[in-house]
Design a protein around this motif. Structure first.
Motif, PDB file in Angstrom:
ATOM      1  N   SER A  48       0.825  -1.209   0.000  1.00 34.80           N
ATOM      2  CA  SER A  48       0.000   0.000   0.000  1.00 34.80           C
ATOM      3  C   SER A  48       0.862   1.264   0.000  1.00 34.80           C
ATOM      4  N   MET A  49       1.803   1.331  -0.927  1.00 35.06           N
ATOM      5  CA  MET A  49       2.633   2.514  -1.158  1.00 35.06           C
ATOM      6  C   MET A  49       2.869   2.637  -2.655  1.00 35.06           C
ATOM      7  N   LYS A  50       3.139   3.854  -3.114  1.00 36.08           N
ATOM      8  CA  LYS A  50       3.403   4.054  -4.527  1.00 36.08           C
ATOM      9  C   LYS A  50       4.748   3.441  -4.915  1.00 36.08           C
ATOM     10  N   CYS A  51       4.859   3.057  -6.168  1.00 37.37           N
ATOM     11  CA  CYS A  51       6.007   2.269  -6.621  1.00 37.37           C
ATOM     12  C   CYS A  51       7.339   3.020  -6.490  1.00 37.37           C
ATOM     13  N   HIS A  52       7.345   4.334  -6.652  1.00 36.13           N
ATOM     14  CA  HIS A  52       8.614   5.042  -6.594  1.00 36.13           C
ATOM     15  C   HIS A  52       9.103   5.261  -5.161  1.00 36.13           C
ATOM     16  N   PRO A  73       1.651  -0.061 -10.819  1.00 37.33           N
ATOM     17  CA  PRO A  73       0.737   0.729  -9.972  1.00 37.33           C
ATOM     18  C   PRO A  73      -0.666   0.131  -9.979  1.00 37.33           C
ATOM     19  N   THR A  74      -1.301   0.109  -8.824  1.00 37.48           N
ATOM     20  CA  THR A  74      -2.624  -0.500  -8.711  1.00 37.48           C
ATOM     21  C   THR A  74      -3.353   0.106  -7.523  1.00 37.48           C
ATOM     22  N   ILE A  75      -4.515  -0.433  -7.236  1.00 34.93           N
ATOM     23  CA  ILE A  75      -5.323  -0.017  -6.085  1.00 34.93           C
ATOM     24  C   ILE A  75      -5.262  -1.125  -5.044  1.00 34.93           C
ATOM     25  N   PHE A  76      -5.005  -0.747  -3.804  1.00 37.16           N
ATOM     26  CA  PHE A  76      -4.859  -1.758  -2.765  1.00 37.16           C
ATOM     27  C   PHE A  76      -6.200  -2.406  -2.410  1.00 37.16           C
TER      28      PHE A  76
END
Length: 377
Positions: free
Chosen positions: A83-87, A111-114
């Motif tokens: 539950s964090m952004k990829c970067h 990137p996705t939705i948790f």
């Protein structure tokens, strides 16, 4: 002379007959005997049917030996959503030989939705129930082994609804090849960079407010992926209660050779112990926030082989069932008949009462035999 010798041979064979024939005129049938015969035939049919099902079934045999393969690579298959952004995050492996395997060699960041959709949530709950049942009852694992490659893969189905809000999570999936030694796969803040004394993550420029290591492990396995097999970490979901929180998984891997009548494969089973804690340096809880999966490899190899009852053994067991039931019911019928005959018939009142015989007192009876007139002449 030849006919005489042939006749003697036939007579000799006839004397060796172990199954003499009783003429039908000497055979007496009874109601009790017919009842026992019906029970015997019913029991034979029932047990023979059950034995046939046992013959058609197979079972798994487990053999253990020392693992002598140390030169090969170990494949790690994973599908983890954080539950964090990829970067903000980075994943890599560091083994005991101080060898670092970067995530760029086989992992993809998507990137996705948790939050899961209703269909995905139902799939995850079903997977968690099956996983708990497999851990409670080991016989279900044998069923999964025999049905492998036929079951559906343990992959999260795609969303059936449209995205309503922007991406807030990162899905890390793919595979890595590592040395066949103990190691540590981890996901933490910052991308990994090489270091002379190991490796480091560039986390200094990232605020602690964005730390959120709530995660979901849709799939985590070792070796060649086999559809239908459920691993101990599949379907695991953890929600972080603090920004600085560490999740640890301690895994023991057992190399497994799977041989069934339909396929053969080299895979790996593993057991896992979980631990999580909040990082608070003031309270003495030191560490780094993130997800750490530490694995160690067992020195034993398990060979799982599917086995089947031989036809000869099935025929011997079937003959034992038929002959045993016939002999047992015959003895029981004779014993019960004897007891009934003794109790109900032999000791009836007056059964053994001797018949009255005329007493001899040494005198002749008054009734003499008639003498024919022919004697007078």
């Amino acid at each position: 002379m030849r006919r005489l010798n042939k006749k003697k041979a036939l007579n000799l064979v006839k004397e060796l007959d172990a199954f003499p024939k009783v003429p039908e005129s000497y055979i007496e049938t009874s109601t009790s005997g017919g009842t026992v015969s019906i029970i015997a035939f019913t029991t034979i049919a029932l047990l023979s049917t059950m034995e046939f099902f046992v013959y058609c079934d197979t079972w798994m045999k487990y053999d253990y030996e020392v693992d002598k393969d140390f030169a090969s690579k170990l494949r790690i298959n994973l599908d983890i959503t954080v539950s964090m952004k990829c970067h903000y995050i980075g994943a890599d492996v560091l083994d005991l030989a101080e060898t670092m395997v970067a995530a760029s060699e086989g992992l993809k960041y998507e990137p996705t939705i948790f939050e899961l959709s209703p269909l995905q949530r139902m799939w995850q709950r079903t997977l968690q129930k099956i996983r708990r049942k497999v851990q409670e009852e080991h016989s279900l694992q044998d069923l999964l082994f025999k049905s492998a490659f036929k079951g559906s893969p343990t992959v999260l189905p795609p969303r059936e609804d449209r995205l309503s809000h922007p991406h807030d999570a990162c899905r890390i999936h793919g595979h890595l090849y590592v040395n066949k030694v103990a190691g540590n796969f981890h996901i933490t803040v910052g991308k990994a960079i090489p270091h002379p004394r190991g490796h480091a993550h560039m986390a200094a420029l990232i605020s602690h407010d964005v730390y959120n290591f709530s995660h979901r492990i849709d799939h985590y396995s070792f070796g060649e992926p086999i559809p239908g097999l459920i691993n101990p970490l599949d379907g695991t979901e953890k929600i972080a209660i603090d920004h600085n929180q560490m999740f640890q998984y301690f895994i023991t891997i057992v190399p497994t050779k799977l041989n069934t009548y339909k396929f053969s494969a080299d895979t790996h089973q593993y057991s896992v112990t979980e631990r999580e804690r909040v990082i608070n340096h003031a309270a003495g809880s030191h560490g780094v926030s993130g997800i750490f999966i530490k694995y160690d490899i067992s020195s034993l190899t398990v060979t799982v082989t599917e086995q089947h009852m031989p036809l000869g053994q099935f025929l011997v067991r079937l003959c034992g069932i038929i002959g045993g039931i016939f002999s047992t019911t015959g003895m029981l019928h004779g014993l019960v008949g004897f007891l009934v005959d003794v109790i109900c018939c032999r000791f009836k009142l007056g059964a053994y009462k001797p018949k009255s015989m005329p007493e001899l007192d040494g005198h002749m009876n008054n009734h003499s035999l008639p003498i024919s007139d022919d004697f007078d002449h």
